[in-house]
Scaffold this active site. Sequence first.
Site, PDB file in Angstrom:
ATOM      1  CE1 TYR A  57      21.326  29.144  32.738  1.00  0.00           C
ATOM      2  CE2 TYR A  57      19.961  29.448  30.788  1.00  0.00           C
ATOM      3  CZ  TYR A  57      20.309  29.822  32.069  1.00  0.00           C
ATOM      4  OH  TYR A  57      19.650  30.857  32.667  1.00  0.00           O
ATOM      5  CE  LYS A  58      20.461  27.688  36.572  1.00  0.00           C
ATOM      6  NZ  LYS A  58      21.610  28.574  36.806  1.00  0.00           N
TER       7      LYS A  58
ATOM      8  CG  ASP B  10      12.504  28.363  38.384  1.00  0.00           C
ATOM      9  OD1 ASP B  10      13.241  27.475  37.921  1.00  0.00           O
ATOM     10  OD2 ASP B  10      12.757  29.574  38.282  1.00  0.00           O
TER      11      ASP B  10
ATOM     12  CG  PHE C 250      17.425  33.254  40.014  1.00  0.00           C
ATOM     13  CD1 PHE C 250      18.757  33.198  40.400  1.00  0.00           C
ATOM     14  CD2 PHE C 250      17.088  33.959  38.875  1.00  0.00           C
ATOM     15  CE1 PHE C 250      19.735  33.833  39.647  1.00  0.00           C
ATOM     16  CE2 PHE C 250      18.073  34.591  38.124  1.00  0.00           C
ATOM     17  CZ  PHE C 250      19.397  34.531  38.510  1.00  0.00           C
TER      18      PHE C 250
ATOM     19  NE  ARG D  87      25.795  29.486  43.085  1.00  0.00           N
ATOM     20  CZ  ARG D  87      24.899  29.512  42.095  1.00  0.00           C
ATOM     21  NH1 ARG D  87      23.608  29.321  42.352  1.00  0.00           N
ATOM     22  NH2 ARG D  87      25.282  29.719  40.851  1.00  0.00           N
TER      23      ARG D  87
END
Lengths: 405, 405
Positions: free
Chosen positions: A226-227, A201, A132, A378
Amino acid sequence: MSDATNDLQQRAAALDSADPLAKHRELFALDDVETVYLDGNSLGALPRHVPERIADVITREWGELRIRSWDESGWWTAPERIGERIAPLIGAGAGQVVVGDSTSVNVFKAVVGAARLAPESRDEILVDATTFPTDGYIAESAARMTGRRAVPVAPGDLPAALGPRTAAVLVNHVDYRTGRLHDLPGLTAAAHEAGALAVWDLCHSAGALPVGLDAHGVDFAVGCTYKYLNGGPGSPAYLYVAERHQAAFDSPLPGWNSHTDPFGMTPGYTPADGAVRGRVGTPDILSMLALEAALDVWEGVSVEDVREKSLALTDFFLECVDAYVPRGRVTSVTPAGHAERGSQVSLRCEDGAETGDVMRELIARGVVGDFRRPDVLRFGFTPLYVGFADAERAARVLGEVLVGS
Amino acid sequence: MSDATNDLQQRAAALDSADPLAKHRELFALDDVETVYLDGNSLGALPRHVPERIADVITREWGELRIRSWDESGWWTAPERIGERIAPLIGAGAGQVVVGDSTSVNVFKAVVGAARLAPESRDEILVDATTFPTDGYIAESAARMTGRRAVPVAPGDLPAALGPRTAAVLVNHVDYRTGRLHDLPGLTAAAHEAGALAVWDLCHSAGALPVGLDAHGVDFAVGCTYKYLNGGPGSPAYLYVAERHQAAFDSPLPGWNSHTDPFGMTPGYTPADGAVRGRVGTPDILSMLALEAALDVWEGVSVEDVREKSLALTDFFLECVDAYVPRGRVTSVTPAGHAERGSQVSLRCEDGAETGDVMRELIARGVVGDFRRPDVLRFGFTPLYVGFADAERAARVLGEVLVGS
């Protein structure tokens, strides 16, 4: 309804009724049955009990107790307390995880921290070139500010790129774009063999699959919450510093919350021991306590079971895509092999289909995923609240959208 | 009741009924009339409408709209939008303030940013030696990571310490311990005359008095939002970068939120123009939107009026302390002169009184301030919700506690 559709729907129903995690969906605010939410890899759904908890935090803890809540409501110790809640989900023993700041800020702490543990002759930080983007930007800054240079390397090329100049490697456990799962045990071991440290990560893996930080000897790790951890929009990230590095961990952000005696308010900085050394400033209590409440949904859940369901879900979705989408319209860029797959499926649109348009139409028909430019759709599968019927419906609607029906 | 008490209470009542800001108290959840809350310089009281707003953010924006809220509910642009709300309170024109991260993290951005604008020959960063400790710790790290050294200097000695080696000075506008207001226009001008940049920490002044960042040519500023701005526990801080420095501002935390095209997700970092360059990672939406709602209480309020009331309140409190507290038991360490006073009064306990015990007893009797080791009692006056009767009562109870009655 065709025979194929009928068969897949029957199988989905059977899989859902045999699913031991299916009952967890009730814990989430997912009452809009017309929606299939497959964007939990970007923002997890709301656990149903969080609003009541935050109402109490605001109205009673802030509104009535006010300043007393820093002690009496446990606000001050929230970063390390919530770190302990996340630790078992990522295979970390006690005292190594602290919550606070954004993922980007934690990448900075971790990469600078790792670089400072290496001799100066190790002047390169290898960075997963597919990570990312923020990790790369921040690693570049961390390298610059510690007298190193950041070198982007494709994950597959990392073992060959490691060498006597490598201070540390920064790798994303699951590629945000393709959903590819990288080999954390193997790359960590390779880094160590080369005398370098491994920084991982976990944004796209924590809460979706076993990570095993301690078991695999990871040095530093960061991740968002938050995922798959459903902590809410922009909920604070976390930092893992392996116990063996904590005494030497030299944070580039030595804020007062990481001081051994913060309320001594001394002009000289003496860092606290343990995970607390990763704290910086005053924690954002509302976001942090929403996360803490959200973690309740993990009670009694094993990450191994989550992983098993995740793979079954993505397998089934790929099978449904194969059945419903005309050949040649999409190609999966997510690896077929389980050992290389995270908890999302990414489909590349072929023959010039505008990915953004396809996703907008999917959303209009109740199937919520997202897209990444230029051509990737996605679909994230959160095993705690996504079921097999959801997977079947998403693939079916995708097929309908792509044939324009 | 003594004549003196009678007189002070009558004057308090008259001052309160003539106070044009008195009606603002109704906007806050301060229904416990047995409490005088004088700790708003640490954690501001809850604005009454915030719980309802956050309930909507959680239940509808997160719970129902989910990922769509990043666009549809304006989450993505919250940091700069809320920055614009704070700007007029600190005398900043549009496009220079962005909200996010903790004060400590913003001190790092600001001090590194300022240092990088200076030639390398300017190898010193002067740091207010009386500042809140985190500023000193972080400035030390910023200095180390930009090849400089941090030099602690008492604010009064700063003009003499400035010279051709000074890259920047970091000063706290109001001393957290004593309540002393430092000369922002004068020190900023002195820094500029010496060819250095001025970085100001506004934690204890924003929302309590006019700051005038633009008018006085300040270069960088940071501040928290949970004191006089009532944003809630650990609500995000802000960063001000003067417009003339923005194009050259080289952030040490170049997270993806500060990229000119964040969703392009390109491996190369190209910073955005303007205040947005100060952003880092994904904003903590719950804490941030609570702050945004809290700022509504400023509608129609002039900071000049707030300052006028603040000085009248602290004058009156000092007068009441003089009348109620036996001579020699406490000494004000807050300057008597208006030009040198923030919005708090700090009293040093004399004759060995244990400050912590005194404050605990005050709190038990409904007067909530705090203390700072070893011997300072702090009383913060937030003009939007503290009145003159509160000041009279606080001083009276302090007198009672100190004579042991």
